[in-house]
Design a protein around this motif. Sequence first.
Motif, PDB file in Angstrom:
ATOM      1  N   ALA A 142       0.842  -1.190   0.000  1.00  0.00           N
ATOM      2  CA  ALA A 142       0.000   0.000   0.000  1.00  0.00           C
ATOM      3  C   ALA A 142       0.881   1.246   0.000  1.00  0.00           C
ATOM      4  CB  ALA A 142      -0.919   0.009   1.222  1.00  0.00           C
ATOM      5  N   GLY A 143       0.535   2.211  -0.847  1.00  0.00           N
ATOM      6  CA  GLY A 143       1.274   3.460  -0.925  1.00  0.00           C
ATOM      7  C   GLY A 143       2.395   3.470  -1.941  1.00  0.00           C
ATOM      8  N   ASP A 144       2.796   2.311  -2.445  1.00  0.00           N
ATOM      9  CA  ASP A 144       3.902   2.243  -3.401  1.00  0.00           C
ATOM     10  C   ASP A 144       3.438   2.610  -4.810  1.00  0.00           C
ATOM     11  OD1 ASP A 144       5.649   1.550  -1.457  1.00  0.00           O
ATOM     12  OD2 ASP A 144       5.989  -0.504  -2.136  1.00  0.00           O
ATOM     13  N   THR A 145       4.372   3.021  -5.637  1.00  0.00           N
ATOM     14  CA  THR A 145       4.110   3.291  -7.046  1.00  0.00           C
ATOM     15  C   THR A 145       4.933   2.341  -7.901  1.00  0.00           C
ATOM     16  OG1 THR A 145       5.828   5.006  -7.114  1.00  0.00           O
ATOM     17  CG2 THR A 145       3.572   5.725  -6.656  1.00  0.00           C
ATOM     18  N   TYR A 146       4.370   1.936  -9.041  1.00  0.00           N
ATOM     19  CA  TYR A 146       5.036   0.997  -9.938  1.00  0.00           C
ATOM     20  C   TYR A 146       4.959   1.510 -11.375  1.00  0.00           C
ATOM     21  CZ  TYR A 146       4.579  -2.011  -5.846  1.00  0.00           C
ATOM     22  OH  TYR A 146       4.632  -2.509  -4.571  1.00  0.00           O
TER      23      TYR A 146
END
Length: 257
Positions: free
Chosen positions: A245-249
């Motif tokens: 949760a909260g990460d960007t890819y």
Amino acid sequence: MALSLWSPLSLVATLLLMLTLAGAQTSSDPFIHSRAAYYPNSDEQGTDRGACGFGSFGATINGGDVSAASDLYRNGVGCGACYQVKCTNMAYCSDKGVTVVITDSGSSDRTDFILSRRAFGRMAQTTDAAASLFSLGVVDIDYRRVSCSYPNKNITIKIDENSNYPNYLAFVIWYQQGRKDITAVQLCETQNFGCKLLDRSYGAVWTTTSPPSGPLSLRMLFSGADEDDQSWVVPINNIPQDWKAGDTYDTGVQVNS
């Protein structure tokens, strides 16, 4: 209810050929007449509480040239779309106007757009002309859909902070490119190619309970104004198995549609 779809390897290979979509903006696209206002606050940029679910990203994308939309919001389908907006008062307004990204929903006094203060002022010829526009509050405009372009940026997935690994996954799509709408999203297991059609929770937020396991391949359906003008785009990069949760890819793809 989400659907469970199974796609053979040959279909995946076909979809991988569709990383670039045709149909770039042409100068002959007609303008539509309407009205525009601006956010009634002192912030030059947009809002970080927009109805599209972009959060703080929605206030700063495109340099802060963003807008809320009324009918053009289209229950969230219009989120991320780009429009050229130019006011029509020849005493104050430039010929080019400003290009804005839809990040919110709203209307004011029969308007199609509520622009950020930055975008509203950028429709003017000069700083003094911008002050005159602000004093008017609501102005007549012409607008048209244009292609979104983010140089050196790939389409990016932002996992919502409310996601709960591995039971619930929600995310928004950043840097939507081209001038087609993302109308469907699938998540697929990379090993057996089982795919799950996601739900549009609200705005640009896509969600699923019990997401597939393992590294996940994403598929996005880009749709134009024509019913037959649809293409699936498959990113190069997968969402990792241990997504957080909260990460960007970074998807590794850009789309010119």
